[in-house]
Design a protein around this motif. Structure first.
Motif, PDB file in Angstrom:
ATOM      1  N   GLY A  39       0.465  -0.925   0.538  1.00  0.00           N
ATOM      2  CA  GLY A  39       0.151   0.528   0.217  1.00  0.00           C
ATOM      3  C   GLY A  39       0.831   1.081  -0.326  1.00  0.00           C
ATOM      4  O   GLY A  39       0.684   2.219  -0.406  1.00  0.00           O
ATOM      5  N   ARG A  76      -6.377  -7.530  -2.921  1.00  0.00           N
ATOM      6  CA  ARG A  76      -7.115  -6.532  -2.979  1.00  0.00           C
ATOM      7  C   ARG A  76      -7.760  -7.409  -4.402  1.00  0.00           C
ATOM      8  O   ARG A  76      -9.298  -6.989  -4.085  1.00  0.00           O
ATOM      9  N   THR A 104      -6.581  -1.579  -2.357  1.00  0.00           N
ATOM     10  CA  THR A 104      -7.905  -1.881  -1.376  1.00  0.00           C
ATOM     11  C   THR A 104      -8.816  -2.527  -2.100  1.00  0.00           C
ATOM     12  O   THR A 104      -9.662  -3.797  -1.857  1.00  0.00           O
TER      13      THR A 104
END
Ligand code: FAD
Ligand code: MLT
Ligand code: ZN
Length: 371
Positions: A92, A333, A366
């Motif tokens: 991330g 994700r 995500t």
């Protein structure tokens, strides 16, 4: 590196122009980094298996500067990747393409600490270990401890809702943050010295060779732990680093029923045989959180195919979660669907669109690419 392994296409964001750089320089004088050498490290994640190609890193000092940067990026449709200590495990924290890296490294000031309520107000870029030291000098402890404490920032901890080694005692970090902001009286009742000890807290970790490490302590007793106990925890905290030196790491962070926690480790050892160097399971037993790590000399598509979707299907079969404490980031994700129904994914998508209509904030992370 990233795009070789993951099928992802750049979305139509603008690219940074000379005028943008000049505007950033006005907003954060001396805080605009474009030197390719200085940009190498922040483009690569901690596991060194993802690499972006950002050409600009911004180092604001205040939230007003952050706000001006984001306003400019919104107007210009420039994508932004916030970055704390860059210790995240799911990709991330690093750009996928040329997103601007917004580093919180210079936002490292404690703004206030109230020694009765225990309320700490600080900037997002404070390093967790420094905050721990700060509050311990005042006879408090942080409700969070993890192996990356020397590098991770409190903003990154909150963004990932990091679990760590004090989870059973203090609960989810998000709960603690909300408590500090809106449930401060309950926290005061809980922490005040006259409160009776609430028994011991136990946070255990499961090691591959099946010994178990349990910590029992009473409020505030951490600094008086015997040195040996601290040493055992130091060993536990270094597993991640040791694995990263063992070769390429396939890393999974699963929630499972406690009684089945280790089954997937033995299952995979049999399934992978000599194709894996090590199959290691550890984590946080009390939370039903298994960190399943498979190491190999180098990345191999055939080993990946033996692991995925098997690990995710097995987890879903146990009604487990494919993301326990590390967050979803870039890596997970597209597997969220194993743990969340389509309706929940749609709702997440809608909330994101509401708060970030152009999708400039940490794109490609995500939310599933197909949701
Ligand atoms: P980064 O890695 O920089 O960023 C993580 C995510 O947060 C990214 O998506 C980033 O965009 C976002 N972000 C960062 N700062 C901000 C901000 N200010 N505003 C908005 N978004 C932001 N995790 C656990 O849960 N438990 C553990 O026990 C644990 N142990 C670890 C041990 C080691 C040795 C390592 C390397 C990692 C460990 N982790 C653990 C992973 C954990 O997620 C991170 O260490 C930490 O919480 C991330 O903080 P960071 O500042 O490094 O964030
Ligand atoms: C840990 O518990 O050590 C961390 O979450 C990092 C990891 O999973 O290796
Ligand atoms: Zn962990």
């Amino acid at each position: 590196l990233t795009r070789e392994r993951y099928p992802v296409r750049r979305l139509p964001f603008s690219t940074v122009s000379k005028q943008d750089l000049a505007a950033f320089e006005r907003i954060v004088p001396g805080g605009v980094v474009t030197d390719p050498e200085a940009l190498q490290a922040p483009n690569v994640d901690w596991l060194r298996t993802l690499r972006g190609c950002s050409k600009v890193l911004l180092r604001p000092r205040t939230s007003e500067e952050v706000s001006h940067i984001l306003r400019h990026c919104h107007e210009r449709n420039l994508a932004v990747n916030p970055q704390g200590g860059n210790t995240g495990m799911v990709g991330g924290s690093v750009p996928v393409f040329d997103e601007i890296i917004l580093s919180t490294a210079r936002m490292n000031r404690v703004l206030s600490f109230h020694s009765v309520s225990g309320i700490l107000v600080c900037q997002a870029g404070c390093v967790l270990e420094e905050l721990s030291r700060y509050v311990e000098e005042r006879d408090f402890i942080m409700p969070l401890d993890l192996g990356a404490k020397g590098s991770c920032h409190i903003g990154g901890n909150v963004a990932t809702n990091a679990g760590g080694l004090r989870f059973l005692r203090y609960g989810s970090l998000h709960g603690t943050v909300l408590g500090l902001e809106v449930a401060a009286q309950a926290l005061l009742r809980f922490c005040r010295p006259s409160a009776p000890a609430r028994g011991c807290w136990v946070r255990s970790c499961l090691h591959s060779s099946s010994w178990m490490l349990c910590a029992c302590s009473w409020s505030g007793a951490i600094s008086t732990w015997p040195a040996r106990c601290k040493m055992l925890w130091a060993l536990r905290e270094r597993i991640t680093e040791a694995l990263s030196r063992d070769g390429y790491v396939y890393k999974y962070d699963l929630s499972l029923p406690v009684e089945r926690l280790y089954d997937i480790v033995t299952d995979l050892r049999a399934r992978l045989g000599p194709h894996a160097k090590h199959v290691v399971g550890y984590g946080h037993l009390g939370d039903g959180n298994l960190h399943l790590n498979v190491t190999a000399e180098a990345f191999s598509p055939s080993l990946l195919a033996a692991l995925e979707p098997h690990v995710y299907e097995w987890t879903a079969g146990q009604q487990g979660s494919v993301s326990a404490e590390h967050g979803v980031g870039f890596r997970k994700r597209d597997v969220l669907g194993y743990s969340k129904p389509p309706g929940a994914l749609q709702l997440m998508q809608q909330l994101k669109a509401l708060l970030d209509p152009k999708g400039i904030l940490n794109p490609y992370k995500t939310l599933p690419s197909q949701a």
